[in-house]
Design an enzyme around this catalytic site. Sequence first.
Site, PDB file in Angstrom:
ATOM      1  N   GLU A  75       1.065  -1.270  -0.153  1.00 32.28           N
ATOM      2  CA  GLU A  75       0.058   0.099  -0.051  1.00 32.28           C
ATOM      3  C   GLU A  75       1.037   1.247   0.048  1.00 32.28           C
ATOM      4  O   GLU A  75       1.406   1.419   1.111  1.00 32.28           O
ATOM      5  CB  GLU A  75      -0.901   0.133   1.051  1.00 32.28           C
ATOM      6  CG  GLU A  75      -1.905  -1.132   1.324  1.00 32.28           C
ATOM      7  CD  GLU A  75      -3.050  -1.121   0.436  1.00 32.28           C
ATOM      8  OE1 GLU A  75      -3.203   0.029   0.026  1.00 32.28           O
ATOM      9  OE2 GLU A  75      -3.583  -1.986   0.281  1.00 32.28           O
ATOM     10  N   CYS A 122      -2.265   9.327   2.213  1.00 30.96           N
ATOM     11  CA  CYS A 122      -1.698   8.802   0.980  1.00 30.96           C
ATOM     12  C   CYS A 122      -2.731   9.344  -0.125  1.00 30.96           C
ATOM     13  O   CYS A 122      -2.148   9.035  -1.215  1.00 30.96           O
ATOM     14  CB  CYS A 122      -1.673   7.269   1.282  1.00 30.96           C
ATOM     15  SG  CYS A 122      -3.122   6.515   1.803  1.00 30.96           S
TER      16      CYS A 122
HETATM   17  P1  NAD Z   1       7.928   4.604   5.248  1.00 31.77           P
HETATM   18  O1  NAD Z   1       8.079   3.592   4.139  1.00 31.77           O
HETATM   19  O2  NAD Z   1       9.263   5.375   5.664  1.00 31.77           O
HETATM   20  O3  NAD Z   1       7.757   3.616   6.722  1.00 31.77           O
HETATM   21  C1  NAD Z   1       6.741   2.417   6.566  1.00 31.77           C
HETATM   22  C2  NAD Z   1       7.196   1.331   7.584  1.00 31.77           C
HETATM   23  O4  NAD Z   1       8.385   0.751   6.843  1.00 31.77           O
HETATM   24  C3  NAD Z   1       7.569   1.555   8.930  1.00 31.77           C
HETATM   25  O5  NAD Z   1       6.929   0.716   9.812  1.00 31.77           O
HETATM   26  C4  NAD Z   1       9.027   1.523   9.122  1.00 31.77           C
HETATM   27  O6  NAD Z   1       9.388   1.383  10.222  1.00 31.77           O
HETATM   28  C5  NAD Z   1       9.235   0.824   7.995  1.00 31.77           C
HETATM   29  N1  NAD Z   1      10.708   1.030   7.367  1.00 31.77           N
HETATM   30  C6  NAD Z   1      11.308   2.348   7.103  1.00 31.77           C
HETATM   31  N2  NAD Z   1      12.470   2.310   6.673  1.00 31.77           N
HETATM   32  C7  NAD Z   1      12.731   0.964   6.332  1.00 31.77           C
HETATM   33  C8  NAD Z   1      13.671   0.140   5.633  1.00 31.77           C
HETATM   34  N3  NAD Z   1      14.701   0.713   5.157  1.00 31.77           N
HETATM   35  N4  NAD Z   1      13.597  -1.404   5.547  1.00 31.77           N
HETATM   36  C9  NAD Z   1      12.591  -1.780   6.269  1.00 31.77           C
HETATM   37  N5  NAD Z   1      11.469  -1.243   6.894  1.00 31.77           N
HETATM   38  C10 NAD Z   1      11.618   0.139   6.843  1.00 31.77           C
HETATM   39  O7  NAD Z   1       6.642   5.259   5.306  1.00 31.77           O
HETATM   40  P2  NAD Z   1       6.103   6.581   6.098  1.00 31.77           P
HETATM   41  O8  NAD Z   1       7.226   7.650   5.819  1.00 31.77           O
HETATM   42  O9  NAD Z   1       5.766   6.095   7.443  1.00 31.77           O
HETATM   43  O10 NAD Z   1       4.802   6.858   5.554  1.00 31.77           O
HETATM   44  C11 NAD Z   1       4.501   7.654   4.339  1.00 31.77           C
HETATM   45  C12 NAD Z   1       4.282   6.898   2.995  1.00 31.77           C
HETATM   46  O11 NAD Z   1       3.133   6.134   3.003  1.00 31.77           O
HETATM   47  C13 NAD Z   1       3.829   7.949   1.971  1.00 31.77           C
HETATM   48  O12 NAD Z   1       4.480   7.591   0.939  1.00 31.77           O
HETATM   49  C14 NAD Z   1       2.527   7.366   1.887  1.00 31.77           C
HETATM   50  O13 NAD Z   1       1.688   7.926   0.579  1.00 31.77           O
HETATM   51  C15 NAD Z   1       2.264   6.125   2.176  1.00 31.77           C
HETATM   52  N6  NAD Z   1       1.221   5.738   2.534  1.00 31.77           N
HETATM   53  C16 NAD Z   1       0.365   4.782   1.836  1.00 31.77           C
HETATM   54  C17 NAD Z   1      -0.890   4.531   2.400  1.00 31.77           C
HETATM   55  C18 NAD Z   1      -1.802   3.428   1.497  1.00 31.77           C
HETATM   56  O14 NAD Z   1      -2.654   2.959   1.976  1.00 31.77           O
HETATM   57  N7  NAD Z   1      -1.473   3.041   0.317  1.00 31.77           N
HETATM   58  C19 NAD Z   1      -1.384   4.926   3.651  1.00 31.77           C
HETATM   59  C20 NAD Z   1      -0.397   5.765   4.239  1.00 31.77           C
HETATM   60  C21 NAD Z   1       0.700   6.090   4.070  1.00 31.77           C
END
Ligand code: NAD
Length: 451
Positions: free
Chosen positions: A212, A246
């Site tokens: 997602e 998002c």
């Molecule tokens: P992110 O990708 O930084 O983090 C999401 C998760 O991934 C967290 O639990 C984090 O601990 C983990 N993570 C972070 N870096 C990692 C790595 N290098 N390796 C493994 N795991 C890692 O995202 P964010 O900043 O928390 O959220 C924002 C993003 O999420 C935006 O791009 C937004 O559009 C998207 N988003 C999508 C939806 C959807 O339903 N499609 C909903 C909300 C947010």
Amino acid sequence: MTRDLTGEFQIQRQAANQEPYPTLTVRRDRLARLARMTKHHQLEIIRAIQTDFGQRSDVEIRMAEISAVLHAVRHARLHLWRWMRPWAVSMPWRLLPARARIAPQPLGVIGVMSPWNYPWSLALMPVVDAFAAGNVAMLKPSEHCPMTSALLKRLVPQYFPPEELCVVEGGVEVATLFSRLPFDHLLFTGSNAVGRQIAQSAAVNLTPTTLELGGKSPVIVASDADLDQAAAAIIFGKGMNAGQTCIAPDYVLVESRRISELVKALSHAIQKQRPDDHSATQAIDATHQQRLDDMLAEAHDHGCRVIDHGQHAPALIIDPHQDLQVMREEIFGRCLPVIGVSDMQAALNYVNDRPHPLALYAFTSDKTLQQQLLHTTRSGALVFNATLLHHAVPSLPFGGVGESGMGAYHGRHGFERFSHLRGVFYQSKRAPSTMLYPPYRRWLMKLIGLG
Ligand code: NAD
């Protein structure tokens, strides 16, 4: 010392093996506990999220975090008996009187990785669907919301034994280990860049993933649109959670001849909905705030018209150049570019020249244009004359396509995502099946179209 998550995982694996098909009563009870946990601790949840954000609207937390989970649980509890029922499929006449059905079966252990922007609902809504489908789940919430993650870590064991649901806290290192566990399905919500890494880690175990992701969700304002209504809906979508959604409108496309009229309507909507209210939601942290300030400064320095109604309101950027940061990356904040195009075909081309978004919003009641949008563009969802509201329809699949993600959940779609749809064939005692076995008879081969 490196954290080892295999113990927690094994407890869940054993539980899933011991109870491979939880009954309707067991599943409804798990869902009810999830709802109770959310309902009984509302104030603590609100406080934790507000502390993580520095400032966040109380009403928006109730609407998008608490109600969202409660509605998802209610919908699943109500419809689950029907979703769980195997259903018959048609049988080719050559194989009659055999019967065939599809029987949904739990997958086993589901991993859920959630982001910071809706730290309660995006952590628990996938768990709702995982429980509905009869699975157990491990949850890794975002380290950027430490208070909400700690609250989950504290509350979950009060409602669930570790073999049903467990919470793993930690930063990138723990997240990486988590994504390498041999789950039966891993649902990741987050950024595109991290999503790619997660898919790679999961591939090692052949763990299927639902990604997602985010991206730039466009808004098209067509020539027949009522500009005041469109502006009000756009600002509602952009203002929610300070644009950190998002499916927030990322940028707006409108015919150049109507751009100043639309900008006026947007400014009016901002003043009405988001007067510079110091108790409004703010950017999650200083880094994100700085990123948004930099986007605005860069647009300003490049001679764009910037209409800023204050730190806590959407800021309009008129006709920014495509090379600017605000047009190159997902904004995820209060900046709102408004871009003039020559006509609707140019707007469609603009959208189609870029990665498929998570949502595409179009303000039009013109049936021909609606059909054109439906058939010639791609996006996770297509929404007419509103923003965000499709998220609240539990019967719609929620998910992206292409760069905005893969797979969808919510309601029945989530149930099926976390189920194995098992094909089951029942041979009839009356079947003349041996006729199909060798030695092959010429007349029979002819009859079934092989002769
Ligand atoms: P992110 O990708 O930084 O983090 C999401 C998760 O991934 C967290 O639990 C984090 O601990 C983990 N993570 C972070 N870096 C990692 C790595 N290098 N390796 C493994 N795991 C890692 O995202 P964010 O900043 O928390 O959220 C924002 C993003 O999420 C935006 O791009 C937004 O559009 C998207 N988003 C999508 C939806 C959807 O339903 N499609 C909903 C909300 C947010």
